[in-house]
Write a protein that holds these residues in place. Structure first.
Motif, short mmCIF file in Angstrom:
data_model
loop_
_atom_site.label_atom_id
_atom_site.label_comp_id
_atom_site.label_asym_id
_atom_site.label_seq_id
_atom_site.Cartn_x
_atom_site.Cartn_y
_atom_site.Cartn_z
N ILE A 17 -4.44 13.43 -3.29
CA ILE A 17 -3.70 13.75 -4.51
C ILE A 17 -2.94 12.51 -4.99
N ILE A 18 -2.30 11.81 -4.04
CA ILE A 18 -1.56 10.60 -4.40
C ILE A 18 -2.49 9.56 -5.01
N GLU A 19 -3.64 9.36 -4.37
CA GLU A 19 -4.59 8.35 -4.87
C GLU A 19 -5.17 8.75 -6.22
N MET A 20 -5.45 10.04 -6.39
CA MET A 20 -6.01 10.50 -7.67
C MET A 20 -4.99 10.36 -8.79
N GLU A 21 -3.71 10.67 -8.50
CA GLU A 21 -2.66 10.57 -9.50
C GLU A 21 -2.48 9.13 -9.96
N HIS A 22 -2.79 8.17 -9.08
CA HIS A 22 -2.55 6.75 -9.39
C HIS A 22 -3.84 5.95 -9.29
N GLU A 23 -4.93 6.60 -9.68
CA GLU A 23 -6.24 5.94 -9.65
C GLU A 23 -6.22 4.71 -10.56
N GLY A 24 -6.75 3.60 -10.02
CA GLY A 24 -6.77 2.36 -10.79
C GLY A 24 -5.49 1.56 -10.71
N ARG A 25 -4.50 2.06 -9.93
CA ARG A 25 -3.23 1.35 -9.78
C ARG A 25 -2.97 1.14 -8.28
N PRO A 26 -3.75 0.25 -7.65
CA PRO A 26 -3.65 0.07 -6.19
C PRO A 26 -2.28 -0.36 -5.71
N GLY A 27 -1.52 -1.06 -6.58
CA GLY A 27 -0.20 -1.50 -6.16
C GLY A 27 0.71 -0.34 -5.82
N VAL A 28 0.66 0.74 -6.60
CA VAL A 28 1.48 1.91 -6.33
C VAL A 28 1.04 2.57 -5.02
N VAL A 29 -0.28 2.73 -4.86
CA VAL A 29 -0.82 3.37 -3.65
C VAL A 29 -0.42 2.57 -2.41
N GLN A 30 -0.52 1.25 -2.50
CA GLN A 30 -0.17 0.40 -1.35
C GLN A 30 1.30 0.52 -1.01
N ARG A 31 2.15 0.61 -2.03
CA ARG A 31 3.59 0.73 -1.76
C ARG A 31 3.92 2.07 -1.12
N VAL A 32 3.27 3.11 -1.60
CA VAL A 32 3.49 4.44 -1.02
C VAL A 32 3.03 4.46 0.43
N ALA A 33 1.86 3.87 0.70
CA ALA A 33 1.34 3.83 2.07
C ALA A 33 2.30 3.10 3.00
N ALA A 34 2.89 2.01 2.50
CA ALA A 34 3.85 1.26 3.32
C ALA A 34 5.07 2.10 3.65
N LEU A 35 5.57 2.86 2.68
CA LEU A 35 6.72 3.73 2.92
C LEU A 35 6.41 4.79 3.97
N VAL A 36 5.19 5.30 3.94
CA VAL A 36 4.78 6.32 4.92
C VAL A 36 4.71 5.70 6.31
N VAL A 37 4.01 4.56 6.42
CA VAL A 37 3.83 3.92 7.73
C VAL A 37 5.17 3.49 8.32
N ARG B 47 -12.62 4.54 -5.69
CA ARG B 47 -12.24 5.05 -7.00
C ARG B 47 -10.95 4.42 -7.50
N GLY B 48 -10.09 4.01 -6.58
CA GLY B 48 -8.81 3.41 -6.98
C GLY B 48 -8.89 1.93 -7.24
N GLY B 49 -10.07 1.33 -7.08
CA GLY B 49 -10.22 -0.10 -7.33
C GLY B 49 -9.65 -0.97 -6.22
N ALA B 50 -9.51 -0.40 -5.01
CA ALA B 50 -8.96 -1.15 -3.88
C ALA B 50 -10.10 -1.79 -3.06
N GLU B 51 -9.72 -2.61 -2.11
CA GLU B 51 -10.69 -3.24 -1.22
C GLU B 51 -11.34 -2.16 -0.34
#
Length: 544
Positions: free
Chosen positions: A368-388, A473-477
């Protein structure tokens, strides 16, 4: 009869075209408020009694309790309101009821967050529990309490016995047990919540009973305006911001108090005249210019990085501050993080569910998080860092790796996703945190023994493919995730080989690997011919 009908039609016409005097305005306002209040009390009753009671019974698999909340249980809950708050609803308890089915001390049985995050929210008001987004069975139970106990450890008995206990109970513990029910119902009538809900609900005029509220309120406001020397020409200009999107609740409350809707002793904040500040985007002086909230505080002075409400609304789809290009904090993202971490904690911690399907569902939250911010890898990466970097997540993961706990395998999708981000340089966490993710990946693979049912292998392959698709789909590596897909695929083939390459085992695998991913996975392998899982289980022309 005809005369009364004509009067009713005339009343309706007066309401609709606004041709009412001050006396009529007061009458129409009162009728609308009374109708809204009856409806509001019923919806609050659903959110504080019926819905959470049903949800609790459902969560502990007590279908009998679920089925009787709306008939027998309702009588007991109505009695609580009547005897503790002196409040009556349009429904009344059946005094002759002697069957305490659908009755339980659910607020003791449910965790506090079930109330804070869901049932107390205005957006969920009056909803049955099944319609509340994010509320999932089994996640919110604190302890199992037998039906018929209210409060916990005390038999409810018949309605007459129950009411007698409410009226004459000498035990402070019992009174305390009932207090939470009254308090949570009453919380919806705290002046801020009540004023906001009532004004917005009535002003929408979305029910026949509310038609005429706007014109009546406007007539009354003109009188209020003269008396209080207010500047705004209309009520809506007085109680809303300049874009008519944000309600000024204290202002609305003062108007309601003047009308007698609020008690004269209700303490309201003093009148504040907002200071006009120039918005650096539109260069207009506004009362709602606010600093933009950045992801990382302390990275320079951002106090002048401001926008007015209109500019923020136009800019809401963008993720970077226009002044410094730093990522902006989004409330909905922080909500996702909170809910996601709570889910991981509940399902990975001590005493958590060992159902592999339930544990695998954590990946759905991440999707859901990745779909909501598809194409914006910077947001997804920041969220992942907060989780980890979250303390509870790190503690659970460290213990899981140390003991090689099964939940890591069953949450493999999220482990693969985070570990791949770390290896690909997209996750800004410490070396120690990154290495812990790598170790968790190895725990996943070491736990896949040939004695496991094929559902585990189908589920694991499904999770790694979904993790890869999220990145794609999110344009990430995707390099590391492609390696994980291939590695899991080879583990699947090795398992199938060692178990005899039988059709039964193939069927078990395919039952847990979704058909829509079959051909998509070919991309991760390079070509369909390279996809050993496809060749083994789905290629009807050849089995490798």
């Amino acid at each position: 009869g005809g005369e009364e009908e004509d009067k009713g039609k005339e009343k309706s016409r007066r309401r609709e075209d606004g041709r009412i005097d001050l006396e009529q305005a007061r009458k129409v306002f009162g009728e609308c408020m009374e109708a809204w209040l009856d409806d509001y009390k019923e919806r609050v009753f659903v959110s504080t009694f019926l819905a959470p009671a049903e949800f609790y019974f459902k969560s502990i698999n007590d279908e009998c309790g679920v089925n009787h909340v709306h008939n027998h249980g309702m009588n007991y809950y109505l009695a609580i309101l009547r005897e503790t708050l002196g409040l009556s609803l349009p429904m009344v308890p059946a005094e002759e009821d002697d069957t305490p089915l659908g009755v339980v001390d659910y607020w003791t049985g449910l965790k506090e967050d079930a109330w804070k995050l869901h049932f107390s929210k205005d957006e969920n008001l009056g909803m049955e529990f099944g319609a509340i987004k994010g509320l999932k069975q089994g996640k919110w139970v604190r302890e199992r309490i037998g039906g018929g106990q209210l409060p916990k450890g005390k038999a409810a008995g018949s309605i007459k016995q129950f009411v007698n206990k409410l009226q004459h109970s000498p035990a402070s513990s019992e009174k305390q047990g009932f207090a939470i029910y009254a308090e949570r119902f009453a919380s919806f009538f705290a002046w801020k919540k009540f004023v906001k809900n009532s004004f917005e609900g009535l002003n929408a005029e979305n029910k026949d009973e509310y038609v005429g509220f706007r014109s009546a309120a406007e007539v009354l406001y003109q009188c209020y305006r003269r008396e209080h020397k207010e500047e705004e020409e209309t009520l809506l200009e007085h109680v809303y911001d300049e874009y008519f999107t944000a309600l000024d609740v204290p202002r609305t409350a003062r108007f309601f108090k003047w009308l007698g809707v609020l008690h004269e002793n209700t303490r309201l904040p003093p009148v504040e005249r907002k200071k006009l500040v120039e918005c650096p985007i539109c260069n207009e002086k506004k009362a709602d210019v606010e600093e933009l909230e950045h992801w990382e505080a302390g990275k320079g002075d951002t106090s002048e990085h401001k926008m007015c409400g209109a500019c923020r609304e136009q800019y809401k789809e963008k993720d970077h501050c226009p002044f410094c290009r730093e990522l902006l904090m989004k409330n909905e993202v922080m909500g996702f993080i909170t809910d996601f971490l709570l889910t991981v904690k509940e399902r990975a911690g001590n005493g958590a569910s060992k159902d592999a399907n339930v544990l695998a569902g954590v990946l759905e939250y991440w999707q859901i998080i990745e779909m909501e911010h598809e194409g914006r890898p910077g947001v997804v990466q920041r969220v992942a860092a907060l989780v980890v970097q979250d303390k509870d997540f790190a503690t659970n993961l460290k213990q899981g790796v140390k003991d090689k706990q099964g939940w890591i395998r069953d949450m493999a999708g999220i482990i693969f996703r985070f570990a791949a981000m770390w290896r690909d340089g997209d996750l800004r966490v410490t070396e120690q945190e990154g290495e812990l993710l790598n170790k968790a990946v190895e725990v996943v693979f070491s736990s896949m023994t040939t004695t496991l049912h094929g559902h585990y292998y189908g589920g694991l392959y499904s999770q790694v493919v979904v993790a890869w698709l999220c990145a794609l789909r999110g344009g990430a590596e995707t390099k590391t995730l492609e390696e994980f897909v291939k590695r899991v695929g080879k583990v699947v083939i090795e398992w199938h080989n060692k178990t005899g390459k039988g059709e039964e085992k193939a069927r078990e695998f395919k039952e847990r690997f979704a058909n829509e991913y079959v051909h998509l996975a070919n991309i991760a392998w390079g070509t369909q011919d390279d996809d050993v899982v496809y060749k083994r289980f789905y290629d009807n022309t050849k089995r490798s």
